[in-house]
Scaffold this motif. Structure first.
Motif, PDB file in Angstrom:
ATOM      1  N   LYS A   5       0.899  -1.373   0.124  1.00 19.13           N
ATOM      2  CA  LYS A   5      -0.091  -0.084  -0.114  1.00 19.13           C
ATOM      3  C   LYS A   5       0.837   1.244  -0.004  1.00 19.13           C
ATOM      4  O   LYS A   5       1.893   1.266   0.664  1.00 19.13           O
ATOM      5  N   ILE A   6       0.591   2.193  -0.809  1.00 20.35           N
ATOM      6  CA  ILE A   6       0.995   3.482  -0.704  1.00 20.35           C
ATOM      7  C   ILE A   6       0.222   4.352   0.060  1.00 20.35           C
ATOM      8  O   ILE A   6      -0.879   4.506   0.140  1.00 20.35           O
ATOM      9  N   ARG A   7       0.895   5.113   1.142  1.00 20.60           N
ATOM     10  CA  ARG A   7       0.267   5.739   2.058  1.00 20.60           C
ATOM     11  C   ARG A   7       0.994   7.196   2.133  1.00 20.60           C
ATOM     12  O   ARG A   7       1.828   7.411   2.039  1.00 20.60           O
ATOM     13  N   LYS A   8       0.020   8.228   2.309  1.00 26.34           N
ATOM     14  CA  LYS A   8       0.372   9.619   2.547  1.00 26.34           C
ATOM     15  C   LYS A   8      -0.195   9.899   3.904  1.00 26.34           C
ATOM     16  O   LYS A   8      -1.519   9.720   4.230  1.00 26.34           O
ATOM     17  N   THR A   9       0.749  10.106   4.913  1.00 28.26           N
ATOM     18  CA  THR A   9       0.506  10.656   6.313  1.00 28.26           C
ATOM     19  C   THR A   9       0.910  12.037   6.680  1.00 28.26           C
ATOM     20  O   THR A   9       2.203  12.047   6.521  1.00 28.26           O
ATOM     21  N   PRO A  10       0.117  12.875   6.880  1.00 29.13           N
ATOM     22  CA  PRO A  10       0.446  14.053   7.466  1.00 29.13           C
ATOM     23  C   PRO A  10       1.671  14.070   8.526  1.00 29.13           C
ATOM     24  O   PRO A  10       1.562  13.499   9.373  1.00 29.13           O
ATOM     25  N   GLY A  11       2.614  14.770   8.176  1.00 32.13           N
ATOM     26  CA  GLY A  11       3.739  15.019   9.200  1.00 32.13           C
ATOM     27  C   GLY A  11       4.903  13.855   9.110  1.00 32.13           C
ATOM     28  O   GLY A  11       5.946  13.585   9.517  1.00 32.13           O
ATOM     29  N   ILE A  12       4.698  12.967   8.020  1.00 31.35           N
ATOM     30  CA  ILE A  12       5.704  11.703   7.521  1.00 31.35           C
ATOM     31  C   ILE A  12       6.170  12.186   6.373  1.00 31.35           C
ATOM     32  O   ILE A  12       5.235  12.220   5.242  1.00 31.35           O
ATOM     33  N   CYS A  13       7.357  12.509   6.059  1.00 33.32           N
ATOM     34  CA  CYS A  13       7.842  12.673   4.710  1.00 33.32           C
ATOM     35  C   CYS A  13       7.258  14.051   4.121  1.00 33.32           C
ATOM     36  O   CYS A  13       7.013  13.889   2.908  1.00 33.32           O
ATOM     37  N   ASN A  14       7.037  14.968   4.882  1.00 25.28           N
ATOM     38  CA  ASN A  14       6.331  16.035   4.376  1.00 25.28           C
ATOM     39  C   ASN A  14       4.803  15.584   3.662  1.00 25.28           C
ATOM     40  O   ASN A  14       4.398  16.479   2.786  1.00 25.28           O
ATOM     41  N   GLY A  15       4.301  14.463   4.124  1.00 27.29           N
ATOM     42  CA  GLY A  15       2.849  14.029   3.377  1.00 27.29           C
ATOM     43  C   GLY A  15       2.922  13.428   2.008  1.00 27.29           C
ATOM     44  O   GLY A  15       2.043  13.189   1.563  1.00 27.29           O
ATOM     45  N   ALA A  16       4.191  13.159   1.930  1.00 23.15           N
ATOM     46  CA  ALA A  16       4.462  12.769   0.589  1.00 23.15           C
ATOM     47  C   ALA A  16       4.048  11.131   0.587  1.00 23.15           C
ATOM     48  O   ALA A  16       4.005  10.394   1.536  1.00 23.15           O
ATOM     49  N   ALA A  17       3.792  10.550  -0.792  1.00 24.15           N
ATOM     50  CA  ALA A  17       3.498   9.276  -0.942  1.00 24.15           C
ATOM     51  C   ALA A  17       4.571   8.338  -0.363  1.00 24.15           C
ATOM     52  O   ALA A  17       5.615   8.535  -0.992  1.00 24.15           O
ATOM     53  N   CYS A  18       4.333   7.244   0.180  1.00 18.76           N
ATOM     54  CA  CYS A  18       5.329   6.598   0.612  1.00 18.76           C
ATOM     55  C   CYS A  18       5.124   5.174   0.789  1.00 18.76           C
ATOM     56  O   CYS A  18       3.898   4.894   0.664  1.00 18.76           O
ATOM     57  N   ILE A  19       6.053   4.284   0.726  1.00 15.54           N
ATOM     58  CA  ILE A  19       5.655   2.731   0.703  1.00 15.54           C
ATOM     59  C   ILE A  19       5.104   2.509   2.083  1.00 15.54           C
ATOM     60  O   ILE A  19       5.699   2.902   3.044  1.00 15.54           O
ATOM     61  N   GLY A  20       3.920   1.962   2.197  1.00 17.36           N
ATOM     62  CA  GLY A  20       3.014   1.818   3.278  1.00 17.36           C
ATOM     63  C   GLY A  20       3.704   1.478   4.704  1.00 17.36           C
ATOM     64  O   GLY A  20       3.391   2.533   5.525  1.00 17.36           O
ATOM     65  N   ARG A  21       4.521   0.646   4.740  1.00 19.08           N
ATOM     66  CA  ARG A  21       5.072   0.225   6.189  1.00 19.08           C
ATOM     67  C   ARG A  21       6.500   0.935   6.459  1.00 19.08           C
ATOM     68  O   ARG A  21       7.245   0.563   7.447  1.00 19.08           O
ATOM     69  N   THR A  22       6.713   1.935   5.580  1.00 17.71           N
ATOM     70  CA  THR A  22       8.214   2.651   5.552  1.00 17.71           C
ATOM     71  C   THR A  22       8.075   4.164   5.646  1.00 17.71           C
ATOM     72  O   THR A  22       6.953   4.648   5.325  1.00 17.71           O
ATOM     73  N   GLN A  23       8.981   4.778   5.739  1.00 14.62           N
ATOM     74  CA  GLN A  23       9.085   6.005   5.360  1.00 14.62           C
ATOM     75  C   GLN A  23       9.900   6.204   4.286  1.00 14.62           C
ATOM     76  O   GLN A  23      10.464   7.345   4.089  1.00 14.62           O
ATOM     77  N   ILE A  24       9.791   5.451   3.181  1.00 15.07           N
ATOM     78  CA  ILE A  24      10.661   5.752   2.141  1.00 15.07           C
ATOM     79  C   ILE A  24       9.613   6.316   1.028  1.00 15.07           C
ATOM     80  O   ILE A  24       8.508   5.504   0.700  1.00 15.07           O
ATOM     81  N   PRO A  25       9.860   7.603   0.758  1.00 15.86           N
ATOM     82  CA  PRO A  25       8.854   8.269  -0.211  1.00 15.86           C
ATOM     83  C   PRO A  25       8.929   7.584  -1.735  1.00 15.86           C
ATOM     84  O   PRO A  25      10.064   7.106  -2.322  1.00 15.86           O
ATOM     85  N   VAL A  26       7.984   7.538  -2.538  1.00 14.97           N
ATOM     86  CA  VAL A  26       7.651   7.195  -3.977  1.00 14.97           C
ATOM     87  C   VAL A  26       8.711   7.875  -4.726  1.00 14.97           C
ATOM     88  O   VAL A  26       9.347   7.368  -5.568  1.00 14.97           O
ATOM     89  N   TRP A  27       8.565   9.233  -4.744  1.00 15.62           N
ATOM     90  CA  TRP A  27       9.368  10.129  -5.364  1.00 15.62           C
ATOM     91  C   TRP A  27      10.923   9.761  -5.152  1.00 15.62           C
ATOM     92  O   TRP A  27      11.445   9.781  -6.296  1.00 15.62           O
ATOM     93  N   LYS A  28      11.333   9.297  -4.311  1.00 15.66           N
ATOM     94  CA  LYS A  28      12.832   9.081  -4.186  1.00 15.66           C
ATOM     95  C   LYS A  28      12.947   7.806  -4.799  1.00 15.66           C
ATOM     96  O   LYS A  28      14.266   7.853  -5.368  1.00 15.66           O
ATOM     97  N   LEU A  29      12.254   7.127  -4.812  1.00 13.20           N
ATOM     98  CA  LEU A  29      12.666   5.679  -5.504  1.00 13.20           C
ATOM     99  C   LEU A  29      12.468   5.861  -7.149  1.00 13.20           C
ATOM    100  O   LEU A  29      13.474   5.663  -7.885  1.00 13.20           O
ATOM    101  N   ILE A  30      11.615   6.797  -7.521  1.00 11.07           N
ATOM    102  CA  ILE A  30      11.452   6.998  -8.714  1.00 11.07           C
ATOM    103  C   ILE A  30      12.390   8.068  -9.495  1.00 11.07           C
ATOM    104  O   ILE A  30      13.034   7.845 -10.437  1.00 11.07           O
TER     105      ILE A  30
END
Length: 112
Positions: A5-30
């Motif tokens: 699951k891709i999740r956006k959580t306010p306060g985590i990684c500036n609210g960026a979309a992340c790999i669900g169980r991590t704080q690794i943002p999708v934008w970083k991987l792309i």
């Protein structure tokens, strides 16, 4: 196997979309993919990620290219090591305009 699951959580990684169980943002991987990093390298560098996680990141990007491209440009502009970061240090009053085009992202200095 459970779907990633891709999740956006306010306060985590500036609210960026992340790999669900991590704080690794999708934008970083792309961004790493676009810089030539292979899937094998990503899995080695991020041992808590799976191939399904990387596939989920690519799928999310395919469905939300404007969102991810804008975040990538913003994050790269923030880096003091990027050419624009060096320019920003030299011209702190300058602001950047980001435009999504059919050919990709264009960042342009609006004050010069």
């Amino acid at each position: 196997m459970a779907a990633t699951k891709i999740r956006k959580t306010p306060g985590i990684c500036n609210g960026a979309a992340c790999i669900g169980r991590t704080q690794i943002p999708v934008w970083k991987l792309i961004a790493l993919y676009s810089d030539g990093c292979s899937e094998a390298n990503l899995l080695s560098d991020y041992p808590n990620l799976t191939k399904d996680d990387l596939k989920a990141a690519r799928t999310y990007y395919a469905q939300n290219p404007v969102e991810i491209d804008e975040v990538m440009v913003t994050e790269r502009l923030r880096s003091p090591y990027s050419p624009s970061g060096i320019l920003r240090q030299a011209l702190p009053q300058a602001s950047m305009v980001v435009e999504h085009t059919a050919f990709g992202i264009a960042a342009q200095n609006s004050d010069i």
